[in-house]
Enzyme design. Structure first.
Site, mmCIF file in Angstrom:
data_model
loop_
_atom_site.group_PDB
_atom_site.id
_atom_site.type_symbol
_atom_site.label_atom_id
_atom_site.label_comp_id
_atom_site.label_asym_id
_atom_site.label_seq_id
_atom_site.Cartn_x
_atom_site.Cartn_y
_atom_site.Cartn_z
ATOM 1 N N HIS A 21 0.850 -1.196 -0.044
ATOM 2 C CA HIS A 21 -0.015 -0.009 0.081
ATOM 3 C C HIS A 21 0.729 1.348 0.002
ATOM 4 C CE1 HIS A 21 0.457 1.147 4.187
ATOM 5 N NE2 HIS A 21 0.639 -0.222 4.539
ATOM 6 N N CYS A 81 2.560 -5.051 7.000
ATOM 7 C CA CYS A 81 2.240 -4.723 5.731
ATOM 8 C C CYS A 81 3.572 -3.972 5.077
ATOM 9 C CB CYS A 81 0.926 -3.797 5.381
ATOM 10 S SG CYS A 81 -0.494 -4.753 5.718
#
Length: 529
Positions: free
Chosen positions: A432, A451
């Site tokens: 992301h 992440c």
């Protein structure tokens, strides 16, 4: 009544026959699956108890398929295999694991061996070859038993079929070479092992860090620092060394820092001293640990794939063995490690919402709310109860805190930034954007909660979507400006690999990275115990 009974008997007989046919088909398929090995030359018959004494089902199955006859009548093939086993250390393996001394003793006397010893030699050679092939294709250890946050499928190989094919080939050495990991990084690791082995034995004492040393400083530690730089061939050997941090040493130190993923700023701080203090033995062990890891990784990465090296904070997009683009990344910190896995890209989400995961909720969000209820408003986070009703910051109750759902709305302040890229995995991690783009300028980018944050994600997204009409940068920007969440399926077949390696060789230079999750030394210990 008799006619009915007769029909039932006939029907049961038919079903029974069909079952027998199916059973026969299954057995036949199993028999076909076993390799049929036709030994060349003049094979020697062996006693099956010799094979059974190895307590190895795969080995027993192999010799069952030869009707308990020897298969390695070819002296040329035996010597090729022995040559591979004796130099298995080049692959980061241990020749002693493959009975090399005993095998070479047998080979020396091969022409005068009696039938029993010929059989023993043949069985031991096959057993050692099978073990070697297994280690080449899947490593000596099983990562699924070592790490909870690694999700790698084993590289499938049928040992007996493979050995049978090796027996039949006229290019045995080439075929064995094809069984080894063929990725460029693995080859660079083998090169690194050759290079480190060429360095002389070192006996340096540890350098103590007291304060940062900058160019033109005078410091007694510089004598030892210069000796290290000379040892690692960054600095030309000198007849005498001074305690002055001169220009030549500055240039050498910058090269050293660059090779180790440090800021090449010529400042000799704690990180640089720590890297200088690594011995040849420690670096060798680090390379061996990485060679083992690369045997766990997929043999086929895919025609087009994204590969991320977690300790190098780097994403590379590769197509047909050509690296098309690279991006800096931010990965999980030591307490919230980014997992190691292989998957494939499936979906892009523009203007994503962010549902706060349990760990971040427990360790970050709830403590922040307790300090100030305004945190929720400032962070653009909406709280929902179990009925889906919005809970205002002033209705929020600590006793119910873990039952609520916390969702951050899309926008420039969203923790996921403007886009996220999804790949199926059991850890709920993804690629992301970020609302902290300044973090990409940091050298140590082990900062996230697991992440992976990507620098310049819109350019990467445009490439991945591969649709110049609907999803060029202009259309992507327009979609982002309306701040509505939009899901777009990725049509290209792009594999995705999140991996971990801390050593390799590049342009004949040894390259190392900080072992940010402290895995190297522990893995090496397990390999040698």
């Amino acid at each position: 009544m008799m006619n009915s009974t007769f029909l039932i008997v006939m029907l049961l007989t038919f079903i029974s026959c069909k079952k027998e046919e199916l059973k026969s088909e299954v057995i036949l398929k199993e028999e076909i699956a076993k390799p049929h090995v036709q030994p060349e030359g003049k094979p020697t018959n062996m006693d099956s108890t010799l094979v059974l004494s190895f307590h190895n089902k795969v080995l027993t199955d192999f010799y069952t398929s030869t009707n308990y006859r020897t298969v390695w009548q070819s002296e040329e093939k035996r010597k090729i295999i022995l040559g591979e086993l004796i130099k298995s250390d080049e692959e980061g393996l241990i020749p002693e694991d493959y009975n090399v001394k005993t095998l070479f003793d047998f080979e020396k006397k091969a022409v005068s061996l009696d039938s029993v010893d010929l059989a023993k030699y043949d069985i031991l050679l096959t057993s050692s070859l099978q073990k070697y092939i297994s280690h080449l294709t899947n490593g000596r250890l099983n990562p699924r038993k070592l790490y909870k946050n690694w999700d790698l499928k084993p590289n499938e190989i049928d040992l007996n079929t493979t050995v049978a094919q090796l027996l039949q080939t006229d290019s045995l050495a080439y075929k064995i070479e094809q069984l080894k990991p063929n990725h460029l990084i693995y080859k660079r690791l083998k090169k690194a092992l050759q290079q480190i082995n060429s360095f002389p034995k070192d006996n340096f004492k540890s350098i103590k860090f007291t304060k940062i040393i900058t160019p033109n400083d005078t410091n007694p530690s510089l004598i030892d620092i210069k000796k290290r730089l000379i040892y690692w061939k960054e600095l030309q050997p000198k007849d005498s060394l001074t305690t002055i941090y001169d220009e030549e040493t500055v240039n050498a130190l910058k090269k050293f820092q660059s090779r180790h993923g440090l800021a090449a700023d010529a400042k000799i701080g704690a990180g640089t001293i720590a890297s200088l203090n690594f011995s040849k033995t420690q670096r060798t062990q680090q390379i061996l640990a990485n060679l083992e890891r690369w045997k766990w990784y997929p043999k086929q990465m895919g025609k087009e794939y994204i590969i991320i090296n977690i300790p190098d904070y780097k994403l590379s997009l590769v197509n047909n063995n050509d690296t098309l683009r690279t991006h800096r990344v931010i990965v999980g910190r030591a307490k919230r490690k980014t997992p190691v896995l292989s998957s494939k890209l499936t979906q892009v989400v523009f203007n994503p919402t962010w549902t706060v995961p349990p760990t971040i909720l427990r360790e970050d969000v709830i403590p922040a709310i307790l300090r100030s209820r305004s945190y929720l408003t400032q962070s653009n986070i909406k709280v929902y109860d179990s009925n889906g009703r919005i809970v205002s910051p002033y209705e929020w109750q600590l006793s119910q805190a873990k039952t609520y759902r916390y969702v951050q709305s899309p926008g420039t302040f969203n923790s996921l930034g403007m886009v996220k890229i999804i790949f199926p995995n059991r850890f709920s991690v993804y690629l992301h954007d970020t609302n902290h783009r300044d973090y990409f300028d940091k050298i140590d980018r082990s900062l996230s909660s697991g992440c992976v944050r990507v620098d310049n994600p819109l350019e990467l997204t445009e490439y991945i979507l591969n649709d110049g009409v609907n999803w060029n940068l202009e259309n992507i920007t327009e979609t982002l400006q309306n701040e509505r969440t939009k899901f777009v399926k990725i049509k290209k077949e792009i594999a995705f690999h999140l991996l971990y390696w801390t050593a390799w060789s590049e342009n004949n230079k040894l390259i190392f990275r900080d072992d940010i999750y402290n895995l190297d030394a522990n893995l090496y210990d397990k390999l040698r115990n």
